[in-house]
Design an enzyme around this catalytic site. Structure first.
Site, PDB file in Angstrom:
ATOM      1  N   LYS A  42      51.556  40.503  41.684  1.00  0.00           N
ATOM      2  CA  LYS A  42      51.905  39.212  41.535  1.00  0.00           C
ATOM      3  C   LYS A  42      51.006  38.344  40.500  1.00  0.00           C
ATOM      4  O   LYS A  42      51.369  37.563  39.904  1.00  0.00           O
ATOM      5  CB  LYS A  42      51.961  38.383  42.648  1.00  0.00           C
ATOM      6  CG  LYS A  42      52.531  38.750  44.033  1.00  0.00           C
ATOM      7  CD  LYS A  42      52.442  37.742  45.339  1.00  0.00           C
ATOM      8  CE  LYS A  42      53.043  38.296  46.456  1.00  0.00           C
ATOM      9  NZ  LYS A  42      52.812  37.448  47.643  1.00  0.00           N
ATOM     10  N   ASP A  99      46.581  40.695  35.564  1.00  0.00           N
ATOM     11  CA  ASP A  99      45.776  39.516  35.609  1.00  0.00           C
ATOM     12  C   ASP A  99      44.229  40.012  35.235  1.00  0.00           C
ATOM     13  O   ASP A  99      43.768  39.387  34.426  1.00  0.00           O
ATOM     14  CB  ASP A  99      45.839  38.891  37.000  1.00  0.00           C
ATOM     15  CG  ASP A  99      45.752  39.804  38.125  1.00  0.00           C
ATOM     16  OD1 ASP A  99      45.565  41.189  37.863  1.00  0.00           O
ATOM     17  OD2 ASP A  99      45.750  39.416  39.073  1.00  0.00           O
ATOM     18  N   ASP A 102      39.929  45.894  37.133  1.00  0.00           N
ATOM     19  CA  ASP A 102      38.478  46.087  37.732  1.00  0.00           C
ATOM     20  C   ASP A 102      38.237  47.550  37.644  1.00  0.00           C
ATOM     21  O   ASP A 102      37.585  47.746  36.573  1.00  0.00           O
ATOM     22  CB  ASP A 102      39.151  45.541  39.101  1.00  0.00           C
ATOM     23  CG  ASP A 102      37.790  45.214  39.936  1.00  0.00           C
ATOM     24  OD1 ASP A 102      36.567  45.228  39.307  1.00  0.00           O
ATOM     25  OD2 ASP A 102      37.907  45.334  41.214  1.00  0.00           O
TER      26      ASP A 102
HETATM   27  P1  IMP Z   1      42.076  48.015  39.818  1.00  0.00           P
HETATM   28  O1  IMP Z   1      42.925  48.854  40.246  1.00  0.00           O
HETATM   29  O2  IMP Z   1      40.677  48.005  40.652  1.00  0.00           O
HETATM   30  O3  IMP Z   1      41.773  47.714  38.410  1.00  0.00           O
HETATM   31  O4  IMP Z   1      42.624  46.659  40.525  1.00  0.00           O
HETATM   32  C1  IMP Z   1      43.170  45.651  39.856  1.00  0.00           C
HETATM   33  C2  IMP Z   1      43.643  44.642  40.718  1.00  0.00           C
HETATM   34  O5  IMP Z   1      42.730  44.128  41.868  1.00  0.00           O
HETATM   35  C3  IMP Z   1      44.251  43.234  40.123  1.00  0.00           C
HETATM   36  O6  IMP Z   1      45.415  43.235  39.674  1.00  0.00           O
HETATM   37  C4  IMP Z   1      43.856  42.096  40.981  1.00  0.00           C
HETATM   38  O7  IMP Z   1      44.955  42.028  41.915  1.00  0.00           O
HETATM   39  C5  IMP Z   1      42.944  42.803  41.876  1.00  0.00           C
HETATM   40  N1  IMP Z   1      41.726  42.256  41.898  1.00  0.00           N
HETATM   41  C6  IMP Z   1      40.413  42.882  41.153  1.00  0.00           C
HETATM   42  N2  IMP Z   1      39.455  42.004  41.042  1.00  0.00           N
HETATM   43  C7  IMP Z   1      40.043  40.678  41.291  1.00  0.00           C
HETATM   44  C8  IMP Z   1      39.279  39.570  41.343  1.00  0.00           C
HETATM   45  O8  IMP Z   1      38.269  39.177  40.871  1.00  0.00           O
HETATM   46  N3  IMP Z   1      40.174  38.384  41.839  1.00  0.00           N
HETATM   47  C9  IMP Z   1      41.276  38.537  42.307  1.00  0.00           C
HETATM   48  N4  IMP Z   1      41.843  39.722  42.071  1.00  0.00           N
HETATM   49  C10 IMP Z   1      41.141  40.840  41.780  1.00  0.00           C
END
Ligand code: IMP
Length: 177
Positions: A42, A99, A102
């Site tokens: 979302k 958004d 990470d």
């Molecule tokens: P990744 O696969 O670890 O890159 O995950 C990314 C997803 O984790 C993002 O789309 C967010 O939904 C969530 N996420 C990672 N870090 C944060 C944060 O600091 N705040 C809120 N959501 C986060």
């Protein structure tokens, strides 16, 4: 007792300037438009709404909803596509909008899935690039801000579904009372 406080990291003016810059970089790369924007739900819905209006070129919009099985400890990189895009992307220029990037597990895997469908290109845009935490290589073509670490909320980003409607991006901190 421990509770969380919010500290503004980027206010609405800084965010608006960052989104305008991202959109102008996109216009340079896609002067005729014709881009398919894919927002990852979302969290990307606020950014995407502002980005496409600032992009100001012909474009299409679709959404995908993805859950990553990979947590900080399990870097499987497997993702569960809960809602896929309906737009045919073969031969199209795609910009995936999230958004925050990470660990990079979600976007690297979903980008790979999209590339199997034969698009002309798949670029990545994220409001926040948390590059220090990367587990999977993801080249973020357009980013608003880079941060080292910390959990941020607001402007679409949530913590347990709260705070998505904040106009600023805030860092959540534990305070002891
Ligand atoms: P990744 O696969 O670890 O890159 O995950 C990314 C997803 O984790 C993002 O789309 C967010 O939904 C969530 N996420 C990672 N870090 C944060 C944060 O600091 N705040 C809120 N959501 C986060």
């Amino acid at each position: 007792m421990s509770r969380q406080s919010k500290k503004i990291l980027f206010d609405e003016h800084e965010i608006a300037a960052a989104v305008r810059r991202m959109a102008s970089e996109m216009r340079e790369n896609h002067p005729e438009g014709g881009v398919v924007f894919i927002g990852i739900l979302k969290g990307a819905f606020v950014l995407l709404a502002d980005l496409i209006r600032s992009f100001d070129r012909p474009c299409e919009v679709d959404f995908a909803r993805i859950a990553s099985y990979g947590s900080g400890t399990v870097s499987s990189g497997r993702v569960d596509v809960r809602m896929d895009v309906q737009t045919p992307i073969e031969g199209r220029s795609v910009i995936l909008v999230d958004d925050i990037v990470d660990t990079g597990l979600t976007l690297s895997e979903y980008r790979r899935m999209l590339l199997d469908r034969g698009p002309a290109s798949v670029e990545i845009a994220a409001l926040i690039d948390k590059s220090a935490r990367r587990e999977k290589q993801v080249d973020v073509d357009y980013y608003g801000f880079r941060i080292e670490d910390g959990f941020v909320v607001g402007y679409g980003l949530d913590c347990d579904e709260q705070y998505r409607n904040l106009c600023s991006i805030c860092v959540l901190e534990d305070t002891n009372h």
